[in-house]
Design a protein around this motif. Structure first.
Motif, PDB file in Angstrom:
ATOM      1  N   GLN A  85      -5.638  -8.154   2.304  1.00 49.77           N
ATOM      2  CA  GLN A  85      -6.956  -7.517   2.338  1.00 49.77           C
ATOM      3  C   GLN A  85      -7.811  -8.139   3.448  1.00 49.77           C
ATOM      4  N   SER A  97       0.856  -1.189   0.000  1.00 52.82           N
ATOM      5  CA  SER A  97       0.000   0.000   0.000  1.00 52.82           C
ATOM      6  C   SER A  97       0.889   1.236   0.000  1.00 52.82           C
ATOM      7  N   CYS A 152      -6.763  -6.772   6.846  1.00 51.92           N
ATOM      8  CA  CYS A 152      -7.220  -5.386   6.948  1.00 51.92           C
ATOM      9  C   CYS A 152      -8.722  -5.343   7.257  1.00 51.92           C
TER      10      CYS A 152
END
Length: 95
Positions: free
Chosen positions: A43, A33, A46
């Motif tokens: 992902q 990122s 997160c």
């Protein structure tokens, strides 16, 4: 276990859970990122962090329920049997 102890236990668990996820900081953010220091996650990690941080809203809500408990017991003299009738609201609203 009485309602007071259940409220304290739930508040403690909720607070520890939120603290753990906040402590992870940027680590669960997907690696690569841009402009994010320490991003090493995926992902999914997160998303998990976001879910559990949002679930942390239960902490101030449980604190509010504990305040209501104190109000009812200290100011209005409610007994445990009367408080037990409200237990479903004490835990249903935050969760």
């Amino acid at each position: 276990i009485n309602v007071y102890k259940r409220l304290i236990l739930a508040l403690s668990i909720s607070d520890v859970n939120a603290t753990i996820w906040y402590t992870l900081s940027t680590t669960p953010i997907p690696s690569g990122s841009p402009d994010v220091y320490g991003a090493q996650g995926t992902q999914a990690s997160c998303t998990a962090q976001g879910f559990f941080i949002q679930a942390g809203i239960a902490t101030p809500m449980l604190n509010a329920m504990l305040s209501i408990y104190y109000l009812l017991v200290v100011c209005y003299g409610w007994k445990e049997r009367e408080i037990k009738k409200l237990q479903k609201y004490f835990f249903g609203i935050p969760f």
